[in-house]
Design a protein around this motif. Structure first.
Motif, PDB file in Angstrom:
ATOM      1  N   THR A  34       0.832  -1.202   0.000  1.00 50.01           N
ATOM      2  CA  THR A  34       0.000   0.000   0.000  1.00 50.01           C
ATOM      3  C   THR A  34       0.867   1.252   0.000  1.00 50.01           C
ATOM      4  O   THR A  34       0.549   2.233  -0.690  1.00 50.01           O
ATOM      5  CB  THR A  34      -0.935  -0.009   1.221  1.00 50.01           C
ATOM      6  N   ASP A  37       1.982   1.683  -3.553  1.00 45.50           N
ATOM      7  CA  ASP A  37       0.877   2.135  -4.406  1.00 45.50           C
ATOM      8  C   ASP A  37       0.567   3.612  -4.185  1.00 45.50           C
ATOM      9  O   ASP A  37       0.414   4.386  -5.144  1.00 45.50           O
ATOM     10  CB  ASP A  37      -0.387   1.319  -4.123  1.00 45.50           C
ATOM     11  N   LEU A  38       0.446   4.006  -2.926  1.00 51.18           N
ATOM     12  CA  LEU A  38       0.069   5.383  -2.620  1.00 51.18           C
ATOM     13  C   LEU A  38       1.177   6.360  -3.002  1.00 51.18           C
ATOM     14  O   LEU A  38       0.896   7.479  -3.451  1.00 51.18           O
ATOM     15  CB  LEU A  38      -0.268   5.515  -1.137  1.00 51.18           C
ATOM     16  N   ASP A  86      -8.793   9.577   0.024  1.00 53.09           N
ATOM     17  CA  ASP A  86      -8.779   8.193  -0.454  1.00 53.09           C
ATOM     18  C   ASP A  86      -7.670   7.385   0.199  1.00 53.09           C
ATOM     19  O   ASP A  86      -7.854   6.206   0.533  1.00 53.09           O
ATOM     20  CB  ASP A  86      -8.617   8.169  -1.974  1.00 53.09           C
ATOM     21  N   ALA A  87      -6.509   8.001   0.380  1.00 55.26           N
ATOM     22  CA  ALA A  87      -5.399   7.287   1.005  1.00 55.26           C
ATOM     23  C   ALA A  87      -5.714   6.956   2.456  1.00 55.26           C
ATOM     24  O   ALA A  87      -5.486   5.834   2.914  1.00 55.26           O
ATOM     25  CB  ALA A  87      -4.125   8.120   0.913  1.00 55.26           C
ATOM     26  N   ARG A  90      -8.304   4.167   2.607  1.00 52.33           N
ATOM     27  CA  ARG A  90      -7.732   2.861   2.281  1.00 52.33           C
ATOM     28  C   ARG A  90      -6.895   2.320   3.444  1.00 52.33           C
ATOM     29  O   ARG A  90      -7.035   1.142   3.818  1.00 52.33           O
ATOM     30  CB  ARG A  90      -6.867   2.957   1.024  1.00 52.33           C
ATOM     31  N   GLU A  94      -7.847  -1.100   5.516  1.00 53.50           N
ATOM     32  CA  GLU A  94      -6.924  -2.235   5.540  1.00 53.50           C
ATOM     33  C   GLU A  94      -6.444  -2.537   6.955  1.00 53.50           C
ATOM     34  O   GLU A  94      -6.226  -3.703   7.309  1.00 53.50           O
ATOM     35  CB  GLU A  94      -5.744  -1.956   4.612  1.00 53.50           C
ATOM     36  N   GLY A 133     -13.144   4.808   6.863  1.00 51.38           N
ATOM     37  CA  GLY A 133     -12.302   3.670   6.512  1.00 51.38           C
ATOM     38  C   GLY A 133     -12.402   2.546   7.529  1.00 51.38           C
ATOM     39  O   GLY A 133     -12.483   1.361   7.157  1.00 51.38           O
ATOM     40  N   GLU A 136     -15.615   0.728   6.954  1.00 54.07           N
ATOM     41  CA  GLU A 136     -15.524  -0.130   5.773  1.00 54.07           C
ATOM     42  C   GLU A 136     -14.707  -1.382   6.084  1.00 54.07           C
ATOM     43  O   GLU A 136     -15.065  -2.489   5.666  1.00 54.07           O
ATOM     44  CB  GLU A 136     -14.889   0.637   4.621  1.00 54.07           C
TER      45      GLU A 136
END
Length: 384
Positions: A34, A37-38, A86-87, A90, A94, A133, A136
């Protein structure tokens, strides 16, 4: 007492045990993939490695310096990639998923909103993104057969001057997923008394707070956190061992501060692997948690920073069971301590202990006795 009570639990039993985590930093628990990716998506070019496996190794090795200050430097990279909604969403989702996969049924995860404003988010937007987050992640965990409840602790940085503002932010979001407040950062030179206005505000609002104290600094940090600031818990608190004497014949003597901490049942958020990395302890076998458990302090077991320490809560317990011969009874004792010390209402803590934790450990013992594989962390006995 069952035979399993006298037997060192296996790694699988530790993973499936319904555990409670009170001290875990959001920016210290990212998946290496992650981070990569970020960084790519956000245009951050400062990573020392772009391969997830090598990056994970780099974080662990950089954190193994034996210095708290060097350890804290690793967070520059994780915070750098946590600057957008968004970061943050996420990373929080996670986090909840990963903890649930490790058998954690209740967690309090802390982060400093002031460190996530570089791309233009407001403090409230940061908190909303992280809370969403976490919700979720809880939903994804349920879909995968696990249950977890995550509460947020808002952290103020002890070297900065925004603690009252962050305390007010925590109070404003206390019914929307935020369960308390914390201060963190380098202890030396930045005593908790610099933030008395924040702690006085929280006490007036009947809100909960913990303070990083007694990690890299000694007994004065603990004394100030308790007697000047009124902390409900101590983040780490490992240096309380400095106020406990052991004579040649094994006689243990508690100083007045250590006796106060034990008598008042002040929860200690102990993080063994992290303490080894920062030099607060020399080995698992020499970690003060062994003596503190024998003396019946309100000790709890935590991860601190799962990425930097390459750890999970199950692994922390595995290290301790190897070092001290702990059984499932000991693991349950630490877990109940943690649940008793959580920043949620008493009736909810009691329900977690009686309806989730105790039945979950009983099921593990029963599974061992009858030779079955036993329940998973998503079974009815462990549903949160």
């Amino acid at each position: 007492m069952t035979s399993q009570s006298l037997t060192t639990p296996t790694a699988d039993q530790l993973r499936r045990a319904p555990k409670v985590l009170l001290h875990d930093h959001l920016d210290g628990g990212l998946r290496p993939g992650t981070v990569v990716d970020l960084a790519r998506d956000g245009g951050y070019a400062g990573l020392p490695e772009t391969d997830p496996a090598r990056l994970g190794t780099w974080f662990r090795e950089a954190a193994d310096s034996g210095s708290l200050e060097r350890y804290l430097e690793t967070f520059a990279h994780t915070c750098a990639v946590m600057q957008t909604r968004d970061a943050l969403f996420r990373v929080a989702a996670e986090c909840a998923e990963d903890l649930a996969e490790d058998g954690v049924v209740y967690a309090e995860v802390r982060y400093a909103p002031e460190q996530h404003l570089e791309a233009g988010l407001t403090l409230n937007e940061v908190v909303d993104a992280v809370n969403e987050g976490f919700r979720e992640g809880e939903r994804r965990a349920r879909a995968n057969g696990h249950r977890i409840r995550v509460g947020a602790l808002l952290t103020a940085m002890r070297h900065a001057a925004r603690s009252l503002e962050i305390a007010e932010l925590a109070n404003a979001h206390r019914d929307a997923g935020v369960v308390g407040f914390d201060i963190a950062g380098a202890e030396a030179g930045f005593p908790p008394t610099r933030h008395l206005d924040a702690f006085e505000y929280l006490k007036r609002e009947n809100n909960h707070f913990t303070i990083h104290a007694g990690e890299a600094f000694g007994l004065p940090s603990i004394w100030q956190a308790l007697q000047w600031c009124g902390a409900d818990r101590l983040g780490h608190g490992v240096r309380i061992i400095d106020d406990i004497g052991i004579a040649d014949d094994g006689t243990v003597t508690l100083g007045r501060l250590a006796a106060y901490v034990r008598d008042k049942r002040v929860p200690l958020e102990m993080c063994p692997t992290s303490n080894l990395q920062t030099g607060a302890a020399t080995s698992y076998a020499e970690h003060p948690i062994g003596l503190l458990r024998r003396l019946h302090f309100r000790a709890t077991v935590n991860t601190d920073n799962r990425l930097m320490s390459g750890t999970t809560l199950s692994r922390e317990f595995a290290h301790l069971t190897e070092a001290f011969g702990y059984t499932l009874d000991d693991v349950q004792w630490f877990t109940v301590n943690a649940m008793k010390s959580a920043f949620i209402p008493f009736d909810e803590r009691l329900a977690m202990i009686n309806d989730v934790i105790k039945p979950g450990f009983a099921a593990l013992r029963s599974a061992w006795l009858f030779g079955s594989t036993g329940p998973t962390s998503g079974s009815p006995a462990q549903d949160a």
